[in-house]
Design an enzyme around this catalytic site. Structure first.
Site, mmCIF file in Angstrom:
data_model
loop_
_atom_site.group_PDB
_atom_site.id
_atom_site.type_symbol
_atom_site.label_atom_id
_atom_site.label_comp_id
_atom_site.label_asym_id
_atom_site.label_seq_id
_atom_site.Cartn_x
_atom_site.Cartn_y
_atom_site.Cartn_z
ATOM 1 N N CYS A 83 9.917 5.469 -2.916
ATOM 2 C CA CYS A 83 9.706 4.065 -2.548
ATOM 3 C C CYS A 83 8.245 3.774 -2.229
ATOM 4 O O CYS A 83 7.872 2.620 -2.012
ATOM 5 C CB CYS A 83 10.573 3.692 -1.353
ATOM 6 S SG CYS A 83 12.316 4.000 -1.645
ATOM 7 N N HIS A 331 12.967 -5.704 -2.186
ATOM 8 C CA HIS A 331 12.458 -4.332 -2.276
ATOM 9 C C HIS A 331 12.757 -3.732 -3.646
ATOM 10 O O HIS A 331 13.642 -2.893 -3.786
ATOM 11 C CB HIS A 331 13.100 -3.505 -1.145
ATOM 12 C CG HIS A 331 12.633 -2.088 -1.056
ATOM 13 N ND1 HIS A 331 11.395 -1.659 -1.491
ATOM 14 C CD2 HIS A 331 13.253 -0.967 -0.560
ATOM 15 C CE1 HIS A 331 11.280 -0.352 -1.280
ATOM 16 N NE2 HIS A 331 12.392 0.082 -0.718
#
Lengths: 382, 144
Positions: A83, A331
């Site tokens: 991430c 996200h």
């Protein structure tokens, strides 16, 4: 190392883009950043992406996007740090220019998550953890965050509800961001009532699965032109920690986040009290709390108390995730680190519109991968 | 995870999965799980296999509702602190979710973790899970 500057920023809206694929999203963000910088070509392209192979069946994103965005034959490759891939791509581009290897480079963070069913996305995200000792035992990415959150609640004597201000504030900040996925406000009651994904984590603790791409153009001082609204990258730093949560001596200190922040503070000369805003990695409310503590914006175990006092909301002592953050802007995992840099750049150029932090001069961004096993921290200065 | 025939992968993991085997540093005596090339405490390279007792306590836990591919929720997962001071991430089994709490004594058992490969034609992966420690009861009659 040479000074490096951001001279262009571009982004696509974050959401479920059924009409746009990897190449469309990536090329769109890259072209927007190049147009913003008023340049046509670059020396190199760095693509931050996590799940292209797992979900889209597409690797070699460097060539794919250099081709799609009209950047051939520029050097181009993918950077992967779970991430934190977007932050890592920005750092790779900054290093390439700082070293003198290139004069102008572009970094794009991109993720196209909605091409797969949710079980596949959940399994893909779990590949950021330790496959042999976490994912293979049924630990989803959310479950690992849940282990952190349960322990935090136990050690610091707080409840699930105490995490609400982070999510509520993120949704409030996203309301005026036309690129955000969730622009509706949420209440503390809705947060508490939201259905459990992996207890104690509920749906409203977590950032959504979505698509998006964000890009920045980075250049040397020599390549700056008079009309550029340049933002200086005052520091770029990264660090790692154990791949699995079980290996951490102090589970509630994100060691990589802390060390990368300390390195960035030392390199830039700025400290926690100097920042006007912090684009945090708020993928889960527990990660927000731990990131805030790792960066020195709250002592260990005090982040929620400060959040309750409005410290991290707009107008507070250090505004967090000013365009909605991972939680509400969305996200798209490998893109989020690049969105943070784009948003901080807009703040420092005083182009943040209704989301503008008054007088913003110095910003901190932190991109975290795999529950803190990797972290990339940037300091930007107007 | 792809539906691939990754049998050798799990064969390689037999020692840690079946026996909870990690490493002990020959220099400083520190133990670690899983095995790493250098000692976590002194970075020493001389290590020997070490089999953990399998007894420990729950350090943190979660009930997974939305399961990843290859698993079906709900099920319990935990960070277990072994009595040797090392933590391991695993599923909890043979326990009601309402009964789990931090500090609860648990012990290792060997259970089925996953079925890999094409459904019904793949192979089963076995490994450690943890269940509440079975405390010997004083009133248990002696075996005949």
């Amino acid at each position: 190392m040479r000074d490096v500057f951001i001279i262009g920023a571009g982004q696509t809206p974050v959401g479920e883009h059924w009409d746009l694929g990897l190449r469309d999203l990536g090329a769109s963000a890259i072209r927007a950043a190049l147009d913003d910088a008023t340049i046509e070509t670059v020396d190199a392209l760095f693509v931050g992406n996590m799940l292209g192979g797992a979900i889209n069946g597409q690797e070699n994103l460097g060539a794919l996007l250099a081709d799609a965005a009209g950047l051939l034959p520029a050097e181009a490759w993918k950077v992967e740090a779970a991430c934190a891939s977007g932050g890592a791509a920005v750092r790779a581009a900054a290093l390439s220019v700082a070293s003198g290897a290139h004069d102008v480079a572009v970094a794009v963070g991109i993720e196209k998550m909605t091409d797969a069913v949710s079980e596949s996305v959940t399994a893909g995200l779990a590949s950021a953890s330790d496959c042999d000792y976490e994912a293979s035992h049924g630990l989803s990415f959310t479950a690992l965050s849940a282990l952190l959150m349960r322990r935090y609640m136990h050690e610091h004597g707080v409840s699930r509800e105490d995490f609400a201000p982070f999510a509520v504030s993120a949704h409030r900040n996203a309301a005026a961001n036309e690129n955000a996925m969730f622009r509706e406000p949420i209440s503390i009651e809705e947060f508490v009532r939201s259905s459990q994904v992996a207890s104690p984590i509920g749906v409203l603790d977590a950032a959504p699965v979505c698509d998006g791409a964000a890009a920045v153009v980075i250049c040397s001082r020599d390549a700056l032109q008079g009309h550029h609204r340049a933002v200086r990258i005052a520091a770029s730093a990264a660090a790692t920690d154990t791949i699995g949560l079980a290996g951490r001596a102090d589970l509630l200190t994100l060691g990589a986040a802390k060390r990368s922040a300390e390195k960035a503070f030392a390199a830039s000369g700025f400290g926690p009290k100097d920042f006007d805003l912090f684009e945090a990695h708020d993928a889960f409310t527990i990660i927000t709390a731990l990131s805030v503590e790792a960066c020195g914006f709250a002592p260990r175990g005090e982040a929620l108390k400060r959040a309750a006092h409005g410290c991290f909301a707009r107008g507070g002592c250090i505004p967090l995730s000013t365009f909605g953050g991972l939680k509400a802007r969305g996200h798209p995992v490998g893109a989020s680190g690049a969105y943070q840099i784009v948003e901080a750049t807009l703040q420092l150029r005083r182009e943040a519109g209704p989301n503008q932090v008054p007088g913003a001069r110095v910003a901190l961004t932190q991109s975290i991968g795999g529950h803190g096993s990797v972290a990339v921290t940037h300091v930007l200065e107007a | 995870m792809p539906e691939a025939m990754d049998l050798p992968r799990y064969r390689r993991l037999t020692a840690p999965y079946y026996r909870l085997e990690g490493r002990r540093c020959k220099k400083c005596g520190a133990v670690q799980f899983p095995a790493r090339e250098a000692c976590g405490a002194c970075r020493g390279r001389e290590q020997e296999p070490y089999r953990f007792s399998g007894r420990g306590t729950v350090f943190s836990f979660s009930e997974v509702a939305m399961a990843p591919q290859g698993f079906s929720g709900p099920y319990l997962v935990a960070l277990v602190e072994l009595e040797e001071g090392v933590r391991v991430t695993a599923q909890l089994t043979d326990v009601d979710p309402d009964e789990v709490e931090i500090g609860m004594p648990v012990e290792m058992v060997t259970r089925r973790l996953q079925e890999r490969g094409p459904q019904g034609q793949g192979y089963l992966v076995y490994g450690y899970k943890f269940r509440p420690a079975l405390v010997p009861k004083a009133s248990t009659p002696a075996r005949p």
